[in-house]
Design an enzyme around this catalytic site. Sequence first.
Site, PDB file in Angstrom:
ATOM      1  N   LYS A  58     106.310  65.416 -17.739  1.00  0.00           N
ATOM      2  CA  LYS A  58     105.479  64.287 -18.162  1.00  0.00           C
ATOM      3  C   LYS A  58     106.270  63.254 -18.952  1.00  0.00           C
ATOM      4  O   LYS A  58     106.010  62.067 -18.854  1.00  0.00           O
ATOM      5  CB  LYS A  58     104.273  64.773 -18.977  1.00  0.00           C
ATOM      6  CG  LYS A  58     103.257  65.494 -18.104  1.00  0.00           C
ATOM      7  CD  LYS A  58     101.874  65.510 -18.688  1.00  0.00           C
ATOM      8  CE  LYS A  58     100.897  66.022 -17.634  1.00  0.00           C
ATOM      9  NZ  LYS A  58      99.543  66.157 -18.098  1.00  0.00           N
ATOM     10  N   LYS A  99     102.222  69.438  -7.092  1.00  0.00           N
ATOM     11  CA  LYS A  99     100.863  69.962  -7.229  1.00  0.00           C
ATOM     12  C   LYS A  99      99.850  68.817  -7.165  1.00  0.00           C
ATOM     13  O   LYS A  99     100.170  67.674  -7.520  1.00  0.00           O
ATOM     14  CB  LYS A  99     100.710  70.779  -8.509  1.00  0.00           C
ATOM     15  CG  LYS A  99     100.570  69.990  -9.777  1.00  0.00           C
ATOM     16  CD  LYS A  99      99.973  70.828 -10.906  1.00  0.00           C
ATOM     17  CE  LYS A  99      99.675  69.891 -12.079  1.00  0.00           C
ATOM     18  NZ  LYS A  99      98.648  70.301 -12.973  1.00  0.00           N
ATOM     19  N   LYS A 106      95.596  64.866 -11.239  1.00  0.00           N
ATOM     20  CA  LYS A 106      94.755  63.697 -11.541  1.00  0.00           C
ATOM     21  C   LYS A 106      95.596  62.438 -11.642  1.00  0.00           C
ATOM     22  O   LYS A 106      95.128  61.341 -11.376  1.00  0.00           O
ATOM     23  CB  LYS A 106      94.048  63.886 -12.885  1.00  0.00           C
ATOM     24  CG  LYS A 106      93.103  65.058 -12.946  1.00  0.00           C
ATOM     25  CD  LYS A 106      92.249  64.930 -14.212  1.00  0.00           C
ATOM     26  CE  LYS A 106      91.854  66.270 -14.776  1.00  0.00           C
ATOM     27  NZ  LYS A 106      92.898  66.853 -15.648  1.00  0.00           N
TER      28      LYS A 106
HETATM   29  N1  AQP Z   1      96.836  71.578  -8.469  1.00  0.00           N
HETATM   30  C1  AQP Z   1      96.233  72.551  -9.151  1.00  0.00           C
HETATM   31  N2  AQP Z   1      96.016  73.756  -8.586  1.00  0.00           N
HETATM   32  C2  AQP Z   1      95.389  74.752  -9.261  1.00  0.00           C
HETATM   33  N3  AQP Z   1      94.936  74.603 -10.534  1.00  0.00           N
HETATM   34  C3  AQP Z   1      95.138  73.410 -11.129  1.00  0.00           C
HETATM   35  N4  AQP Z   1      94.815  72.942 -12.342  1.00  0.00           N
HETATM   36  C4  AQP Z   1      95.226  71.663 -12.460  1.00  0.00           C
HETATM   37  N5  AQP Z   1      95.829  71.254 -11.324  1.00  0.00           N
HETATM   38  C5  AQP Z   1      95.782  72.327 -10.476  1.00  0.00           C
HETATM   39  C6  AQP Z   1      94.117  73.726 -13.349  1.00  0.00           C
HETATM   40  O1  AQP Z   1      93.012  72.983 -13.798  1.00  0.00           O
HETATM   41  C7  AQP Z   1      92.785  73.269 -15.183  1.00  0.00           C
HETATM   42  C8  AQP Z   1      92.653  72.005 -15.937  1.00  0.00           C
HETATM   43  O2  AQP Z   1      93.849  71.248 -15.867  1.00  0.00           O
HETATM   44  P1  AQP Z   1      94.016  70.014 -16.859  1.00  0.00           P
HETATM   45  O3  AQP Z   1      93.158  68.923 -16.495  1.00  0.00           O
HETATM   46  O4  AQP Z   1      93.784  70.446 -18.233  1.00  0.00           O
HETATM   47  O5  AQP Z   1      95.519  69.676 -16.820  1.00  0.00           O
HETATM   48  P2  AQP Z   1      96.568  69.570 -15.709  1.00  0.00           P
HETATM   49  O6  AQP Z   1      96.955  70.940 -15.288  1.00  0.00           O
HETATM   50  O7  AQP Z   1      97.654  68.758 -16.263  1.00  0.00           O
HETATM   51  O8  AQP Z   1      95.748  68.849 -14.553  1.00  0.00           O
HETATM   52  P3  AQP Z   1      96.103  67.628 -13.678  1.00  0.00           P
HETATM   53  O9  AQP Z   1      94.978  67.489 -12.767  1.00  0.00           O
HETATM   54  O10 AQP Z   1      97.438  67.775 -13.085  1.00  0.00           O
HETATM   55  O11 AQP Z   1      96.056  66.434 -14.684  1.00  0.00           O
HETATM   56  P4  AQP Z   1      97.167  65.415 -15.131  1.00  0.00           P
HETATM   57  O12 AQP Z   1      97.525  64.660 -13.919  1.00  0.00           O
HETATM   58  O13 AQP Z   1      96.456  64.608 -16.164  1.00  0.00           O
HETATM   59  O14 AQP Z   1      98.291  66.247 -15.674  1.00  0.00           O
HETATM   60  C9  AQP Z   1      93.944  74.142 -15.646  1.00  0.00           C
HETATM   61  O15 AQP Z   1      93.528  75.496 -15.666  1.00  0.00           O
HETATM   62  C10 AQP Z   1      94.980  73.938 -14.595  1.00  0.00           C
HETATM   63  O16 AQP Z   1      95.819  75.054 -14.443  1.00  0.00           O
END
Ligand code: AQP
Length: 332
Positions: free
Chosen positions: A111, A194, A197
Site C-alpha cells: 500500500k 487479488k 476495492k
Molecule cells: N480478494 C479477496 N479474497 C478473499 N478475501 C478477501 N478479503 C478482501 N479481499 C479479498 C477479505 O475481506 C475482509 C475485509 O477486507 P478489508 O476490507 O478489511 O480489507 P482488504 O483486505 O484490504 O480489502 P480490499 O477489498 O482489498 O480493500 P482495499 O482495496 O481498500 O485494500 C478481510 O477478511 C479480507 O481478508
Amino acid sequence: MNRIFSGVQPTGNLHLGNYLGAIRNWVALQSSFDCIFCIVDLHAITVPQDPAQLRLQTREVTAAYIAAGIDPERCIIFNQSMVSAHSELSWLLSCLTPLGWLNRMTQFKEKAGKQRDNAGLGLYAYPVLMAADILAYKATHVPVGEDQKQHLELARDIAGAFNRRYGVEFFPLPEPQIFGAATRVMSLRDGSKKMSKSDTSDYSRINMTDDADTVALKIRKARTDPLPMPETPEELETRPEAANLLGIYAALTDVTVDAARARFAGQNFSSFKEELAEVSVAVLGKIGGEMRRLVADPGYIDRVLRGGAERARAIAEPHLREVQDIIGLLRP
Ligand code: AQP
C-alpha cells in the site's frame, strides 16, 4: 462459548472477495460462536477518505452484513470508532511491538509502495490496531480471507508478548479461520492480483451491489486462457484464471473446487461462464436488493450500530481496565 471478531473496512464497493473470503463464512459461523462484527472505520482512514463517502460506506457495509444474513440481534454489529477501547488498547500494545515485526508486513509495503516516506504512521501501525480490535474482546477466532493471515500471526505474537512481559495468561492467542473454496479471490482481469476495492481497472471486480447484467458482463469478460476447462487437479494448479473462476463457482454453490473442476472438465469456458453468471446473480441479486432496501433506511442502520457499540463497550472496557491494571497505570 468461543468468541469471533472480524471486520471489513468501509473503503468503497464491497466485492465478491469480501463476501466469499469473509462475510459468507461469518454467516455460517454465527450459530456456533459468540460473534462481534465490526465496520473498521479507523482502519479505513489510514488512507485518505472523503468524509461524506466514509459515512455512506459505513452504513453500506452494515447493510451488507445484515443483507448477507448476519443477525444483528444475535451478533454485535458496530463501527470501530464508537468504541474508544480499540484506540486505547492499540497504544498500549504498540509500546511492546518491535518495529522489526511491523517492517515485515507485506500489506504496508504494497500500500505504501514507492512513497514509503509519505505513508502515514497509521498505515504502518494498522496491524497493531487490528491486534487491539481482536484482543479487546479476548476473541479466540478470527475468520478472514487469506490476505489477512500475516496480520493475524502478528496479533498472536503481540498477545504472546503481552502475556510474557507481564507474566500473565491474559490474552488468548486468536486462531485464524481461513476456509471455504475462495479464500483469495483474484482480479477477473489479472490472475496474479487479488480482487480489491481499490483496483481501478475496469471489470476487475464484481461488486456486491452490481445488477444482474453487470455481473454477467464482468464474468463474460473475465480473462481466461484459450484452453478448454482443466481436466485434472494438477492442470488446475498451473491455470490461475481457471482456478479463480472455479473457486468462485465452488464457494457460491457450496461444493469443493475439485467437484466443480470435474463437473466442467474439458468444456469450453463460455458455457461454464454462463453457469457461473447464473449462480452469481442468484446469490448477489438477493443480497444487493436487500442492501439497497436497508441503505434507504439509515435510521434503522444507525440504531443497529448504536446498540452494537453499547454491547461492544460492555465487553471491551472492562478488559481495557484489566490491561491498565496489569501494566501498572494508576486509576485513582
Ligand atoms: N480478494 C479477496 N479474497 C478473499 N478475501 C478477501 N478479503 C478482501 N479481499 C479479498 C477479505 O475481506 C475482509 C475485509 O477486507 P478489508 O476490507 O478489511 O480489507 P482488504 O483486505 O484490504 O480489502 P480490499 O477489498 O482489498 O480493500 P482495499 O482495496 O481498500 O485494500 C478481510 O477478511 C479480507 O481478508
